[in-house]
Design a protein around this motif. Structure first.
Motif, PDB file in Angstrom:
ATOM      1  N   VAL A  67      95.379  83.773   8.977  1.00  0.00           N
ATOM      2  CA  VAL A  67      95.716  82.797  10.021  1.00  0.00           C
ATOM      3  C   VAL A  67      96.711  83.412  11.017  1.00  0.00           C
ATOM      4  O   VAL A  67      96.556  83.274  12.232  1.00  0.00           O
ATOM      5  N   ALA A  68      97.716  84.110  10.493  1.00  0.00           N
ATOM      6  CA  ALA A  68      98.707  84.764  11.370  1.00  0.00           C
ATOM      7  C   ALA A  68      98.026  85.821  12.243  1.00  0.00           C
ATOM      8  O   ALA A  68      98.374  85.995  13.411  1.00  0.00           O
ATOM      9  N   GLN A  69      97.029  86.477  11.676  1.00  0.00           N
ATOM     10  CA  GLN A  69      96.292  87.493  12.446  1.00  0.00           C
ATOM     11  C   GLN A  69      95.473  86.852  13.572  1.00  0.00           C
ATOM     12  O   GLN A  69      95.410  87.384  14.683  1.00  0.00           O
ATOM     13  N   TYR A  70      94.878  85.691  13.296  1.00  0.00           N
ATOM     14  CA  TYR A  70      94.139  84.984  14.356  1.00  0.00           C
ATOM     15  C   TYR A  70      95.091  84.617  15.496  1.00  0.00           C
ATOM     16  O   TYR A  70      94.756  84.771  16.671  1.00  0.00           O
ATOM     17  N   LEU A  71      96.278  84.135  15.147  1.00  0.00           N
ATOM     18  CA  LEU A  71      97.264  83.758  16.172  1.00  0.00           C
ATOM     19  C   LEU A  71      97.725  84.992  16.954  1.00  0.00           C
ATOM     20  O   LEU A  71      97.902  84.931  18.174  1.00  0.00           O
ATOM     21  N   GLU A  72      97.888  86.099  16.249  1.00  0.00           N
ATOM     22  CA  GLU A  72      98.316  87.343  16.905  1.00  0.00           C
ATOM     23  C   GLU A  72      97.251  87.808  17.911  1.00  0.00           C
ATOM     24  O   GLU A  72      97.563  88.249  19.013  1.00  0.00           O
ATOM     25  N   ARG A  73      95.997  87.628  17.550  1.00  0.00           N
ATOM     26  CA  ARG A  73      94.909  88.018  18.468  1.00  0.00           C
ATOM     27  C   ARG A  73      94.844  87.086  19.675  1.00  0.00           C
ATOM     28  O   ARG A  73      94.536  87.530  20.787  1.00  0.00           O
ATOM     29  N   ILE A  74      95.134  85.797  19.451  1.00  0.00           N
ATOM     30  CA  ILE A  74      95.185  84.859  20.584  1.00  0.00           C
ATOM     31  C   ILE A  74      96.241  85.341  21.577  1.00  0.00           C
ATOM     32  O   ILE A  74      96.032  85.328  22.787  1.00  0.00           O
TER      33      ILE A  74
END
Length: 225
Positions: free
Chosen positions: A188-195
């Motif tokens: 989830v943190a990785q998805y936010l980082e990509r956003i």
């Protein structure tokens, strides 16, 4: 007459792009809220609404191509259309990552949770949402200085990701029961980082819109993501 029609089409393009951006911002907020509150109904809402985001991107792309083909715009007008095309593609990908977070919510079984990590994920998502909202305002104003400042905010997003990553690994080592939820937290943190990376892309398109130059505003972009 033609010019007036073109200006009207251009204004509609801008308004639809802004509308799409607001939808993506809401999707990010809802997806993380659903994840932290274990709200599967809210997560399903995010997944269902993603269809509207995808439809808007297709509509914007189609309209942009039509305007280029029929009106043959030059200089600033052409830059405006290209910016909408490129930036709407970034928005659509941001929406996809919100869907991935929502899907994580639906997958979650009654596993061991790590409260402090969930708090950090919630804070990280608030910060990312603020970046998204700020970039929409910078886009409307074609404000390249604001765009450059927002791109710098991405550094903080990367720091959030690192903090969540190391915190989660430590918790998983201390308590093997948290391994399943911990892996999800990192995703989830990785998805936010990509956003955050996609927001930086849009910052670059705003600078292009203002100056006609393509700028690299991120020093640590991984193009494969």
């Amino acid at each position: 007459m033609l010019r007036t029609q073109f200006e009207e089409d251009l204004l509609n393009l801008h308004n639809q792009f802004y509308e799409m951006g607001m939808m993506v911002s809401k999707a990010i907020h809802k997806s993380v809220r659903s994840y932290v509150k274990h709200d599967k109904a809210l997560a399903k809402e995010v997944i269902e609404q993603d269809e509207h985001i995808n439809d808007l991107e297709i509509l914007l792309e189609k309209k942009s191509f039509e305007m280029i083909a029929l009106q043959q715009p030059v200089t600033t007008d052409l830059r405006k259309i290209i910016t909408v095309m490129k930036a709407s593609s970034d928005l659509e990908r941001m929406g996809d990552h919100a869907v991935s977070i929502a899907k994580s919510t639906i997958r979650v079984k009654g596993q061991e949770r790590i409260a402090e990590v969930e708090k950090d994920i919630s804070d990280m998502s608030d910060y990312v949402k603020k970046m998204v909202d700020n970039i929409l305002v910078a886009y409307v104003k074609t404000n390249q200085e604001d765009a450059k400042m927002i791109a710098k905010m991405d550094q903080r997003v990367n720091e959030y990701y690192e903090k969540i990553y190391y915190e989660t690994i430590a918790a998983m080592k201390a308590n093997p029961e948290t391994v399943v939820s911990g892996t999800d937290y990192i995703n989830v943190a990785q998805y936010l980082e990509r956003i955050g990376d996609y927001v930086t892309n849009i910052c670059e398109w705003i600078v292009y819109l203002a100056t006609g130059k393509i700028s690299e505003l991120s020093s640590n972009r991984d193009e494969s993501l």
